[in-house]
Motif scaffolding. Sequence first.
Motif, PDB file in Angstrom:
ATOM      1  N   SER A  19     -80.849 -42.835 113.435  1.00  0.00           N
ATOM      2  CA  SER A  19     -79.614 -42.313 113.154  1.00  0.00           C
ATOM      3  C   SER A  19     -79.539 -41.479 112.005  1.00  0.00           C
ATOM      4  O   SER A  19     -78.811 -40.321 112.182  1.00  0.00           O
ATOM      5  CB  SER A  19     -78.436 -43.533 112.931  1.00  0.00           C
ATOM      6  OG  SER A  19     -77.277 -42.891 112.847  1.00  0.00           O
ATOM      7  N   VAL A  23     -80.955 -38.134 113.406  1.00  0.00           N
ATOM      8  CA  VAL A  23     -80.175 -37.513 114.385  1.00  0.00           C
ATOM      9  C   VAL A  23     -79.069 -37.058 113.823  1.00  0.00           C
ATOM     10  O   VAL A  23     -78.673 -35.576 114.200  1.00  0.00           O
ATOM     11  CB  VAL A  23     -80.048 -38.465 115.580  1.00  0.00           C
ATOM     12  CG1 VAL A  23     -78.908 -38.007 116.545  1.00  0.00           C
ATOM     13  CG2 VAL A  23     -81.092 -39.006 116.250  1.00  0.00           C
ATOM     14  N   ALA A  60     -75.259 -40.400 117.671  1.00  0.00           N
ATOM     15  CA  ALA A  60     -76.395 -40.985 117.192  1.00  0.00           C
ATOM     16  C   ALA A  60     -76.482 -42.581 117.156  1.00  0.00           C
ATOM     17  O   ALA A  60     -77.492 -43.193 117.205  1.00  0.00           O
ATOM     18  CB  ALA A  60     -76.510 -40.510 115.536  1.00  0.00           C
ATOM     19  N   VAL A  62     -77.770 -43.613 120.504  1.00  0.00           N
ATOM     20  CA  VAL A  62     -79.127 -43.497 120.578  1.00  0.00           C
ATOM     21  C   VAL A  62     -80.155 -44.329 119.654  1.00  0.00           C
ATOM     22  O   VAL A  62     -81.020 -45.275 120.123  1.00  0.00           O
ATOM     23  CB  VAL A  62     -79.540 -42.141 119.984  1.00  0.00           C
ATOM     24  CG1 VAL A  62     -81.099 -41.881 119.969  1.00  0.00           C
ATOM     25  CG2 VAL A  62     -78.962 -41.141 121.099  1.00  0.00           C
ATOM     26  N   SER A  63     -79.345 -44.619 118.514  1.00  0.00           N
ATOM     27  CA  SER A  63     -80.400 -45.558 117.336  1.00  0.00           C
ATOM     28  C   SER A  63     -80.246 -46.804 117.846  1.00  0.00           C
ATOM     29  O   SER A  63     -81.199 -47.959 117.459  1.00  0.00           O
ATOM     30  CB  SER A  63     -79.823 -45.327 115.830  1.00  0.00           C
ATOM     31  OG  SER A  63     -78.295 -45.512 115.962  1.00  0.00           O
ATOM     32  N   LEU A 113     -82.381 -46.806 121.901  1.00  0.00           N
ATOM     33  CA  LEU A 113     -83.765 -47.025 121.882  1.00  0.00           C
ATOM     34  C   LEU A 113     -84.209 -48.378 121.611  1.00  0.00           C
ATOM     35  O   LEU A 113     -85.344 -48.959 122.248  1.00  0.00           O
ATOM     36  CB  LEU A 113     -84.129 -45.847 120.972  1.00  0.00           C
ATOM     37  CG  LEU A 113     -83.913 -44.374 121.429  1.00  0.00           C
ATOM     38  CD1 LEU A 113     -84.312 -43.512 120.384  1.00  0.00           C
ATOM     39  CD2 LEU A 113     -84.814 -44.184 122.576  1.00  0.00           C
ATOM     40  N   THR A 172     -72.232 -49.658 120.057  1.00  0.00           N
ATOM     41  CA  THR A 172     -71.883 -48.435 119.509  1.00  0.00           C
ATOM     42  C   THR A 172     -70.479 -48.105 119.063  1.00  0.00           C
ATOM     43  O   THR A 172     -70.287 -47.802 118.022  1.00  0.00           O
ATOM     44  CB  THR A 172     -72.012 -47.342 120.709  1.00  0.00           C
ATOM     45  OG1 THR A 172     -73.455 -47.373 121.232  1.00  0.00           O
ATOM     46  CG2 THR A 172     -71.806 -45.969 120.406  1.00  0.00           C
TER      47      THR A 172
END
Length: 411
Positions: A107, A110, A330, A333-334, A337, A357
């Motif tokens: 994060s 990103v 971000a 994504v963090s 993944l 999120t």
Amino acid sequence: MGFFDAMGVLFTLTAVFAYLNYQYLKLPTPIGVMLAGLLFSLALVLIGGPAEGWARSLLEAVPLERVLMQGMLAFLLFAGALHVNLDDLKKRWVSILTLATLGVLVSTFVVGTGVYYLAGWLGIELTYIYALLFGALISPTDPIAVLGLLKKAGVPKDLETLISGESLFNDGVGVVVFAVILSLAGAHGGHAEASVAGVTLFFLREAGGGLVLGLVLGLMAFYMLRRTDDYSVEVLITLALVTGGYALASQLGTSGPLAMVAAGLLIGNHGRTLAMSERTREHLDTFWEMTDEILNALLFVLIGLEILLIRYTPGYLELAALAVPLVLGARFVSVGLPIGALRSVRDFAEYTVRLMTWGGLRGGISVALALSLPPGPEREVILAMTYGVVVFSVLVQGLTIGKVAKVATSR
């Protein structure tokens, strides 16, 4: 205005805001008092003159970054960890550790990279290292904001454990990452060792040392609690553990936040079951729950008032608005993944990434870290973005997480 005078005013404002929220707004206390603080600040800005000057002198006497990072945070983290079930954490420890470390790092880069290019697009000068600093301070989810709201949001127990456990540990990790990047930026005028070995050693001393110190101090307190059967003395022991332990961590150069999390988990689990009578548990829980509630309200009032310190420069509001979806992306994504990689060894509900999120709130720690930056144009940019993200996070995400959880889990 002196410190004690300022604290008297601050407690009075907090009590009035909490009362008004209870009577009329009916919002969760942290959100209600922060909203009241925001509206109060905006009113002072519109009035201007002596009223705004008085408020600024109040904030100067009680600077949030010092009050939170050098005192309040120790109590809040210990109180939060005290009521987290260690057995639940053990079941998810791999996921929590991965999210609290790899998630924060992903994060950070990103967000930092995105902000760097957005600032350039808007014509705002911001170096990449300072963009990374913003990424580091905004990436950790704030346990102070998260823990209280999750209890009322109806989030499934397994997911609540994952979010609360991550927020407790990624807070300390985020502070360490921020400190590393800040030292590399030369913000204090020093020449930090930029080698991989130097950064790794710094990280291990801060994070690893904080956890070890917390466990050692927790064990010492556990020994004393087990040999005592007087709730007033036992509450005093835990109070000394928090205040003395946090101060010792600061002197040793280790992470005070992680030390308090480790100590709180040990006392809240083994200490609660093996070293306390039922009467002591009742008084200890009451003391720390009240401490948590009062300091939480006080913190969010301070956050609401801090809007007075932001300079409204052209482009800053636009960048702050763009930072909100960037930080959420971000976060997606963090979280996505690591969760995606761990699905081969653990089962996760389909809604896990979406709820984590939206449930990853930012709060006082991000604002305090932004305020701790040395004076300069970069600080003003970062403070504006931080405040924008935190206000959106608490007021929008915090108020809707319950509804989002209900919709997501009903599918």
